[in-house]
Design an enzyme around this catalytic site. Structure first.
Site, mmCIF file in Angstrom:
data_model
loop_
_atom_site.group_PDB
_atom_site.id
_atom_site.type_symbol
_atom_site.label_atom_id
_atom_site.label_comp_id
_atom_site.label_asym_id
_atom_site.label_seq_id
_atom_site.Cartn_x
_atom_site.Cartn_y
_atom_site.Cartn_z
ATOM 1 N N TYR A 114 18.100 26.516 28.487
ATOM 2 C CA TYR A 114 16.918 27.169 29.034
ATOM 3 C C TYR A 114 16.856 26.987 30.551
ATOM 4 O O TYR A 114 16.647 27.952 31.294
ATOM 5 C CB TYR A 114 15.660 26.614 28.379
ATOM 6 C CG TYR A 114 14.384 27.232 28.913
ATOM 7 C CD1 TYR A 114 14.071 28.561 28.653
ATOM 8 C CD2 TYR A 114 13.487 26.484 29.672
ATOM 9 C CE1 TYR A 114 12.906 29.137 29.140
ATOM 10 C CE2 TYR A 114 12.318 27.045 30.163
ATOM 11 C CZ TYR A 114 12.037 28.369 29.891
ATOM 12 O OH TYR A 114 10.880 28.935 30.396
ATOM 13 N N SER A 144 10.799 29.285 36.163
ATOM 14 C CA SER A 144 10.075 28.194 35.521
ATOM 15 C C SER A 144 10.288 26.931 36.352
ATOM 16 O O SER A 144 11.245 26.839 37.135
ATOM 17 C CB SER A 144 10.619 27.976 34.099
ATOM 18 O OG SER A 144 10.123 26.774 33.536
#
Length: 245
Positions: free
Chosen positions: A152, A139
């Site tokens: 995350y 990501s």
């Protein structure tokens, strides 16, 4: 590409679903993996109706045993494993002082262990056939950190480190390539896993005017990486909306 076989985790929605359709449309045979069998059946029917060849295996990526079963089922069905798209992931963002330990654990289990288990399940087959390509979905959060993204982002930084480490471990002649795919804001179900109300309100305000990417946009990037000739290793692709900072 008509003989290539790809396993796709997290195939029941979003990037995984779009990747399954893209690769099958390009002539790949695809093994679909996710936990939601009803979604897998629907996607399997769509691929077949479009003229593709596919099968599915209900799989929880947090179980190494189930990932090994997935790899074995793929070889039994199609005879080989050429590509693994480690796409399954979750994103329950929260501020650290909310101490959402269960969500931290789940992110580590899915986003990090799931990637490792996928690699561990397919690597023996790829080493034996002396070819393969492992695509790990990270990501833009694996490149930068913001409030509420600590855990995350940590998992996505880990995906990048694991992938680069694997690339360096592959010996000359093994012909096993690795690629990191780092999407920005994509219109998927990921945001629906957020339970921290402070993050939800901030998330909605931050991205209210942004045109999100579609799963298809990331799928085309994945296809680009896997369609290169054997001597070309696309190490990493970052794909973000034009207006995303």
């Amino acid at each position: 590409m008509t003989q290539k076989v790809a396993i796709i985790t997290g195939a029941s929605s979003g990037i995984g679903q779009a990747t399954a359709l893209e690769l099958s449309n390009q002539g790949f045979r695809v093994m679909l993996a996710a936990r939601r069998e009803d979604r897998l059946k629907q996607l399997q029917s769509e691929v077949i109706n479009n003229g593709g060849e596919t099968s599915y295996q209900v799989t929880d990526v947090t179980s190494f045993k189930e990932m090994e079963t997935l790899a074995k089922a793929t070889v039994e069905q199609f005879g080989q494993i050429d590509i693994l798209v480690n796409n399954a992931g979750i994103m329950p963002l929260s501020l650290l002082n909310k101490i959402k330990v269960d969500e931290w654990d789940r992110m580590v289990d899915v986003n990090i262990k799931g990637v490792l288990y996928g690699i561990g399940a397919v690597l023996p087959y790829m080493e034996e056939q002396k070819s393969g390509h492992i695509i790990n979905v990270s990501s833009v959060a694996g490149h930068r950190v913001g409030p509420g993204m600590s855990v995350y982002s940590g998992t996505k930084f880990a995906v990048r480190a694991i992938t680069e480490g694997l690339r360096q471990e592959m010996k000359s002649g093994q012909n096993i390539r690795t690629t990191i795919i780092s999407p920005g804001a994509v219109a998927t179900e990921l945001a629906q896993t957020i339970t921290d109300e402070d993050i939800i309100s901030g998330f909605q305000e931050r991205f209210k005017d942004l045109e999100f990417l579609r799963g298809e946009d990331i799928a085309k990037g994945i296809y680009y990486a896997v369609s290169q000739p054997d001597h070309v290793d696309v190490s990493e692709i970052i794909i973000r909306p034009t207006e995303q900072s």
